[in-house]
Write an enzyme that holds these catalytic residues in place. Structure first.
Site, PDB file in Angstrom:
ATOM      1  N   ARG A  46       0.823  -1.216   0.000  1.00  0.00           N
ATOM      2  CA  ARG A  46       0.000   0.000   0.000  1.00  0.00           C
ATOM      3  C   ARG A  46       0.857   1.265   0.000  1.00  0.00           C
ATOM      4  O   ARG A  46       0.467   2.295  -0.532  1.00  0.00           O
ATOM      5  CB  ARG A  46      -0.899  -0.027   1.229  1.00  0.00           C
ATOM      6  CG  ARG A  46      -2.303   0.399   0.895  1.00  0.00           C
ATOM      7  CD  ARG A  46      -3.232   0.134   1.985  1.00  0.00           C
ATOM      8  NE  ARG A  46      -2.556   0.219   3.298  1.00  0.00           N
ATOM      9  CZ  ARG A  46      -3.144  -0.083   4.430  1.00  0.00           C
ATOM     10  NH1 ARG A  46      -4.383  -0.487   4.447  1.00  0.00           N
ATOM     11  NH2 ARG A  46      -2.500   0.013   5.587  1.00  0.00           N
ATOM     12  N   LYS A 143       1.456 -18.645   7.102  1.00  0.00           N
ATOM     13  CA  LYS A 143       0.718 -18.863   8.328  1.00  0.00           C
ATOM     14  C   LYS A 143       0.555 -17.523   9.036  1.00  0.00           C
ATOM     15  O   LYS A 143       1.356 -16.639   8.769  1.00  0.00           O
ATOM     16  CB  LYS A 143       1.422 -19.888   9.216  1.00  0.00           C
ATOM     17  CG  LYS A 143       2.738 -19.378   9.835  1.00  0.00           C
ATOM     18  CD  LYS A 143       3.198 -20.277  10.920  1.00  0.00           C
ATOM     19  CE  LYS A 143       2.767 -19.797  12.268  1.00  0.00           C
ATOM     20  NZ  LYS A 143       3.767 -18.985  12.985  1.00  0.00           N
ATOM     21  N   HIS A 173       7.306 -23.039   7.103  1.00  0.00           N
ATOM     22  CA  HIS A 173       8.725 -23.014   6.752  1.00  0.00           C
ATOM     23  C   HIS A 173       9.519 -24.147   7.410  1.00  0.00           C
ATOM     24  O   HIS A 173      10.607 -24.476   6.977  1.00  0.00           O
ATOM     25  CB  HIS A 173       9.351 -21.632   7.008  1.00  0.00           C
ATOM     26  CG  HIS A 173       9.677 -21.350   8.446  1.00  0.00           C
ATOM     27  ND1 HIS A 173       8.741 -20.931   9.341  1.00  0.00           N
ATOM     28  CD2 HIS A 173      10.839 -21.406   9.124  1.00  0.00           C
ATOM     29  CE1 HIS A 173       9.311 -20.748  10.522  1.00  0.00           C
ATOM     30  NE2 HIS A 173      10.602 -21.033  10.422  1.00  0.00           N
ATOM     31  N   LYS A 177      13.092 -26.922   6.068  1.00  0.00           N
ATOM     32  CA  LYS A 177      14.403 -27.079   6.736  1.00  0.00           C
ATOM     33  C   LYS A 177      15.070 -28.352   6.227  1.00  0.00           C
ATOM     34  O   LYS A 177      14.424 -29.387   6.057  1.00  0.00           O
ATOM     35  CB  LYS A 177      14.225 -27.126   8.255  1.00  0.00           C
ATOM     36  CG  LYS A 177      13.812 -25.753   8.829  1.00  0.00           C
ATOM     37  CD  LYS A 177      13.825 -25.761  10.337  1.00  0.00           C
ATOM     38  CE  LYS A 177      13.196 -24.495  10.899  1.00  0.00           C
ATOM     39  NZ  LYS A 177      14.118 -23.395  11.112  1.00  0.00           N
ATOM     40  N   GLU A 211      13.000 -21.880  22.033  1.00  0.00           N
ATOM     41  CA  GLU A 211      13.563 -20.616  21.552  1.00  0.00           C
ATOM     42  C   GLU A 211      14.067 -19.822  22.748  1.00  0.00           C
ATOM     43  O   GLU A 211      13.473 -19.872  23.831  1.00  0.00           O
ATOM     44  CB  GLU A 211      12.492 -19.808  20.824  1.00  0.00           C
ATOM     45  CG  GLU A 211      11.982 -20.469  19.566  1.00  0.00           C
ATOM     46  CD  GLU A 211      11.029 -19.544  18.814  1.00  0.00           C
ATOM     47  OE1 GLU A 211      11.501 -18.854  17.904  1.00  0.00           O
ATOM     48  OE2 GLU A 211       9.840 -19.510  19.154  1.00  0.00           O
ATOM     49  N   ASP A 230       0.635 -20.502  17.488  1.00  0.00           N
ATOM     50  CA  ASP A 230       1.788 -19.966  16.748  1.00  0.00           C
ATOM     51  C   ASP A 230       2.760 -21.073  16.327  1.00  0.00           C
ATOM     52  O   ASP A 230       3.365 -20.989  15.267  1.00  0.00           O
ATOM     53  CB  ASP A 230       2.524 -18.942  17.637  1.00  0.00           C
ATOM     54  CG  ASP A 230       3.675 -18.273  16.913  1.00  0.00           C
ATOM     55  OD1 ASP A 230       3.450 -17.741  15.805  1.00  0.00           O
ATOM     56  OD2 ASP A 230       4.810 -18.286  17.434  1.00  0.00           O
ATOM     57  N   HIS A 235       3.993 -25.910  13.059  1.00  0.00           N
ATOM     58  CA  HIS A 235       5.351 -26.451  12.939  1.00  0.00           C
ATOM     59  C   HIS A 235       5.534 -27.799  13.655  1.00  0.00           C
ATOM     60  O   HIS A 235       6.034 -28.755  13.082  1.00  0.00           O
ATOM     61  CB  HIS A 235       6.381 -25.463  13.499  1.00  0.00           C
ATOM     62  CG  HIS A 235       6.336 -24.105  12.859  1.00  0.00           C
ATOM     63  ND1 HIS A 235       6.040 -23.916  11.528  1.00  0.00           N
ATOM     64  CD2 HIS A 235       6.560 -22.865  13.359  1.00  0.00           C
ATOM     65  CE1 HIS A 235       6.085 -22.622  11.256  1.00  0.00           C
ATOM     66  NE2 HIS A 235       6.393 -21.965  12.346  1.00  0.00           N
ATOM     67  N   LYS A 326       9.060 -19.881  24.358  1.00  0.00           N
ATOM     68  CA  LYS A 326       9.980 -18.760  24.168  1.00  0.00           C
ATOM     69  C   LYS A 326      10.699 -18.463  25.486  1.00  0.00           C
ATOM     70  O   LYS A 326      10.236 -18.848  26.550  1.00  0.00           O
ATOM     71  CB  LYS A 326       9.203 -17.541  23.705  1.00  0.00           C
ATOM     72  CG  LYS A 326       8.542 -17.793  22.333  1.00  0.00           C
ATOM     73  CD  LYS A 326       8.347 -16.516  21.562  1.00  0.00           C
ATOM     74  CE  LYS A 326       7.629 -16.763  20.247  1.00  0.00           C
ATOM     75  NZ  LYS A 326       8.529 -17.183  19.168  1.00  0.00           N
TER      76      LYS A 326
HETATM   77  C1  BG6 Z   1       7.345 -18.608  13.338  1.00  0.00           C
HETATM   78  C2  BG6 Z   1       6.680 -18.195  14.615  1.00  0.00           C
HETATM   79  O1  BG6 Z   1       6.436 -19.289  12.518  1.00  0.00           O
HETATM   80  O2  BG6 Z   1       8.442 -19.471  13.638  1.00  0.00           O
HETATM   81  C3  BG6 Z   1       7.687 -17.501  15.523  1.00  0.00           C
HETATM   82  O3  BG6 Z   1       5.599 -17.318  14.328  1.00  0.00           O
HETATM   83  C4  BG6 Z   1       8.893 -18.368  15.734  1.00  0.00           C
HETATM   84  O4  BG6 Z   1       7.080 -17.164  16.769  1.00  0.00           O
HETATM   85  C5  BG6 Z   1       9.463 -18.859  14.413  1.00  0.00           C
HETATM   86  O5  BG6 Z   1       9.875 -17.593  16.415  1.00  0.00           O
HETATM   87  C6  BG6 Z   1      10.558 -19.884  14.629  1.00  0.00           C
HETATM   88  O6  BG6 Z   1      11.187 -20.201  13.425  1.00  0.00           O
HETATM   89  P1  BG6 Z   1      12.700 -20.705  13.372  1.00  0.00           P
HETATM   90  O7  BG6 Z   1      12.902 -21.128  11.948  1.00  0.00           O
HETATM   91  O8  BG6 Z   1      13.546 -19.569  13.793  1.00  0.00           O
HETATM   92  O9  BG6 Z   1      12.767 -21.849  14.341  1.00  0.00           O
END
Ligand code: BG6
Length: 477
Positions: A46, A143, A173, A177, A211, A230, A235, A326
């Site tokens: 935008r 996502k 994603h 990997k 994380e 999330d 994942h 986290k």
């Molecule tokens: C994302 C989440 O999809 O994946 C994040 O929204 C998360 O909260 C991230 O930090 C982690 O991805 P990676 O590849 O760094 O493990």
């Protein structure tokens, strides 16, 4: 693998994901020679800006997030020449004609919806209205794909009005990997593991995605989602499906996705006593979760651990323990397949307890390791020790081959090649929400998440979840 020249339109081209992941990934693929002559990248958003200003933004993003390749100034200059920008309004007509004129009809055209799901329908509709939704067109959606079963169904329905399922690429994603794909190679390319891959030989399986970062600047989104939406629903469940699925007949999109779907459908409903939620507390130097999301009363979880059971012949009796959170001790992600004890130890009690563990490490260093028991060398008698048979790629393959592309590089190129194997099908996403929905609904009624210390491995109750079964989490380190 070379690919034909293509057009990639990043809608949301000025956003965080485009800057951090999509543009640096494209740059690296450009340097690898995968953007054939005539390919182009069009940023669309935008914000009003011209192509020059956008190229400047791209160049800064690559300097910040592009890694070592960002130093290749000549390459960057050539890459920037393939980039243009169009101001586009998802909800109005601004920019759509210009976009129509810019894309090349003889190319594969991918439209990357790097925006919130509330705009997916508008974008799909306008692509069709402006004559861009033909067979050569693919859409990539990020996502979160909805926030529950009802909203995911609605999104699937809206997208299906304009696109065939074979044109829709739902990104997770984690599936891009390197080790996740290697997991399939190890499982289905070797005779060694598959005969043991069942409840007769596997005691339990653990999946950890830990994380060390907090929610950072994404507080507003995260506080509406939590770890369950999330990370767990997508994942971790994807990893779970790949480890638990039956061997597909072929490594093709529908064979793989059919098997993953069967796993989700065979899951027992989650029971509240098999879930632990947590929320991180402040330290002297770091803010608490509630402070970071600016919500004093937040009951959203930044950590979740659960025990899942699959009711099928292969896995009945083998629990799966999944956890993610986290602000934990380290950034460490792995899948551990813990095999049962040998039925009888011929070495007597003193030899201690030894078991084989196959560890698939996703982060920080990718690799696969099989723990085996051997005799401790030396004259000390029959003393047993566990050593890793290390399949760490960097050592086995040499530094060149171990320089893996980022997940986004692989996935974007798969979109261009038209390979959906590593993307989620609509029914898979719906099934995953159908499993997590009832438990997320209970979160509202139930106890708030348990506090845990920043830098720990989550709340103590998460340890108890597995201890009560006579097992232990592997250390996060
Ligand atoms: C994302 C989440 O999809 O994946 C994040 O929204 C998360 O909260 C991230 O930090 C982690 O991805 P990676 O590849 O760094 O493990």
């Amino acid at each position: 693998i070379p690919v034909e020249p293509f057009d990639l339109v990043i809608i949301g081209g000025t956003g965080d994901l485009a800057r951090r992941k999509i543009l640096p990934a494209l740059f690296r693929r450009y340097l690898a020679g995968q953007m054939g002559k005539g390919s182009q990248v069009i940023g669309a958003a935008r914000t009003e800006m011209d192509t020059e200003a956008y190229r400047q933004m791209v160049s800064e993003a690559i300097a910040e997030f592009g890694g070592a390749e960002a130093k290749n100034k000549t390459g960057l200059k050539k890459f920037l020449a393939l980039i243009s920008y169009i101001t586009l309004d998802a909800k109005g007509d601004t920019g759509w004609e210009a976009l129509h004129d810019a894309v090349q009809t003889d190319h594969v055209r991918a439209f990357y919806f790097s925006v919130g799901p509330s705009l997916f329908g508008d974008l799909a509709k306008r692509l069709q209205k402006h004559g861009m939704a033909d067979d050569q067109c693919r859409i990539v959606v990020e996502k979160p794909f909805g926030r529950d079963l009802a909203s995911a169904r609605e999104l699937n329905k809206v997208l299906a009005r304009y696109f065939d399922e074979s044109q829709i690429y739902r990104i997770d994603h984690y599936l891009g990997k390197e080790t996740v794909q290697n997991l399939m190679a190890v499982r289905f390319g070797n005779m060694l593991f598959e005969p043991l891959w069942n409840s007769q030989y596997v005691d339990h399986i653990q999946i950890t995605v830990a994380e060390s970062v907090g929610v950072g600047g994404r507080g507003e989104y995260y506080d509406r989602s939590g770890a369950m939406r999330d990370m767990m629903q997508n994942h971790l469940m994807q990893l779970f499906c790949l480890i638990a699925m039956e061997p597909p007949a072929k490594f093709d999109p529908d064979s793989v996705r059919d098997e993953k779907l069967k796993v989700i459908r065979a899951l027992d409903p989650l029971r509240p006593e098999n879930i632990v939620r947590g929320q991180y507390e402040a330290t002297e130097t770091r803010p608490s979760y509630r402070k970071q999301v600016e919500n004093r009363d937040s009951t959203t979880e930044s950590f979740v651990a659960l025990k899942a059971n699959i009711s099928n012949w292969r896995w009945a009796g083998t629990p799966f323990y999944l956890r993610t959170g986290k602000r934990l001790r380290e950034r460490a992600s792995e899948i551990a397949v813990v095999f049962k004890d040998a039925p009888h130890s011929i070495f007597g009690e003193d030899a201690g307890r030894h078991r084989n563990i196959l560890t698939i490490k996703l982060q920080p260093n990718e690799g696969i390791e099989l723990g085996v028991t051997i005799k401790e060398p030396g004259p000390g008698g029959m003393r047993l020790i566990d050593v890793p048979l290390d399949m760490t790629f960097a050592e086995a393959l040499g530094p060149d081959q171990a320089d893996f592309p980022d997940a986004y590089e692989r996935l974007i190129m798969d979109v261009i090649r038209g390979n959906q194997t590593l993307f989620m099908r609509g029914d898979e996403v719906e099934a995953a929400w159908a499993w997590t929905d009832p438990i997320i609904a209970e979160f509202k009624e139930g106890e708030p998440p348990l506090p845990y210390a920043t830098g720990s491995s989550g709340p103590d109750e998460a340890l108890a979840l597995i201890h009560r079964d006579g097992r232990a989490w592997r250390e996060i380190k």
